[in-house]
Design an enzyme around this catalytic site. Sequence first.
Site, mmCIF file in Angstrom:
data_model
loop_
_atom_site.group_PDB
_atom_site.id
_atom_site.type_symbol
_atom_site.label_atom_id
_atom_site.label_comp_id
_atom_site.label_asym_id
_atom_site.label_seq_id
_atom_site.Cartn_x
_atom_site.Cartn_y
_atom_site.Cartn_z
ATOM 1 N N GLY A 95 0.786 -1.220 0.000
ATOM 2 C CA GLY A 95 0.000 0.000 0.000
ATOM 3 C C GLY A 95 0.818 1.270 0.000
ATOM 4 O O GLY A 95 1.796 1.417 -0.739
ATOM 5 N N ILE A 96 0.415 2.222 0.845
ATOM 6 C CA ILE A 96 1.063 3.531 0.889
ATOM 7 C C ILE A 96 2.529 3.415 1.284
ATOM 8 O O ILE A 96 3.404 4.043 0.671
ATOM 9 C CB ILE A 96 0.296 4.447 1.874
ATOM 10 N N ARG A 151 5.441 -6.965 9.666
ATOM 11 C CA ARG A 151 5.348 -8.000 10.695
ATOM 12 C C ARG A 151 5.528 -9.410 10.149
ATOM 13 O O ARG A 151 5.852 -10.321 10.901
ATOM 14 C CB ARG A 151 4.002 -7.891 11.410
ATOM 15 N N ASP A 195 7.389 -5.557 14.410
ATOM 16 C CA ASP A 195 6.066 -5.100 14.797
ATOM 17 C C ASP A 195 6.276 -3.769 15.514
ATOM 18 O O ASP A 195 6.856 -3.714 16.600
ATOM 19 C CB ASP A 195 5.411 -6.118 15.732
ATOM 20 N N GLY A 208 -3.455 0.571 10.300
ATOM 21 C CA GLY A 208 -4.500 -0.281 9.766
ATOM 22 C C GLY A 208 -5.805 -0.065 10.487
ATOM 23 O O GLY A 208 -5.868 0.640 11.491
ATOM 24 N N TYR A 264 -10.609 4.294 15.197
ATOM 25 C CA TYR A 264 -9.575 4.538 14.181
ATOM 26 C C TYR A 264 -9.382 6.033 13.974
ATOM 27 O O TYR A 264 -8.252 6.541 14.002
ATOM 28 C CB TYR A 264 -9.969 3.868 12.866
ATOM 29 N N LYS A 281 -6.094 8.514 14.760
ATOM 30 C CA LYS A 281 -5.450 9.380 13.774
ATOM 31 C C LYS A 281 -5.507 10.851 14.208
ATOM 32 O O LYS A 281 -4.582 11.627 13.928
ATOM 33 C CB LYS A 281 -6.107 9.199 12.409
ATOM 34 N N ILE A 286 -7.931 6.200 -0.641
ATOM 35 C CA ILE A 286 -6.858 5.776 -1.523
ATOM 36 C C ILE A 286 -7.213 4.408 -2.092
ATOM 37 O O ILE A 286 -7.369 3.431 -1.346
ATOM 38 C CB ILE A 286 -5.507 5.683 -0.777
ATOM 39 N N ARG A 342 -20.216 2.329 -1.952
ATOM 40 C CA ARG A 342 -19.373 3.126 -1.062
ATOM 41 C C ARG A 342 -18.210 3.753 -1.833
ATOM 42 O O ARG A 342 -17.845 4.904 -1.587
ATOM 43 C CB ARG A 342 -18.845 2.233 0.071
#
Length: 237
Positions: free
Chosen positions: A13-14, A34, A54, A80, A141, A145, A174, A188
């Site tokens: 991903g990013i 991990r 981790d 995540g 989440y 953030k 993204i 969505r």
Amino acid sequence: MPRTVLVTGGTSGIGRAIAARFAADRSEVLITGRNPDTVEAAAEELGVRGAVCDATDTAQVAELAARLDTVDVLVNAAGGLSQPAGEGAALDEVLALWHANLAQNLLSAVLATASVQNKLTGGSSVVSIGSIGAERGGGSYGAAKAALGAWNASLSAELAPKGVTCNMISSGYIAGTNFFQGRLSDERHRALVAETHNKRPGTVDDIAQTAHFLASPGARHITGQAIHVNGGAFTTR
């Protein structure tokens, strides 16, 4: 002399896109993850070094930091989404959910940064990956953030006098990542794209290019900021 770049969560991903962008500059890039298999595969494909770590485990993070002499760029991309426990969940389940999201999305960045803080140089940059979820009902989440943004601001105040910039990229939707873990419906997806001004989803390269800029000479007077990269889905003034 090539820069040393550490990207946590750099196997997909990013994080992977950011690692690839710095590797294209011939930086000495070290990615973490991990899973030993995914770390090894990603490192080989990108032509970078890999380390199993981790970022929420203090012993593993300390061991990783011991491998590094200096760090020119630290990208906190580990994170995540832990799925909600559901209505009527037991208190233990609610607590476990909050612990998981805080650990993955806040404490991973705090620990990684603290472990290499004395290895940052006068021209180093710390870039942390945030989320638009911090601005809009993102549950545990989003709360994690949002806390990441508050921590980034305090970190900048601490490190900027030493010549270190600290910024957070607050990413919007993204495409092409496993963030939604296969649970993103077509409806969505269309709704998320419709929220943007430019009517397209973000890409991992959008974030990678922004991270690369924030670690460039042209961004030395940018610090303590949340840079929103979301196509206008959330705007600031």
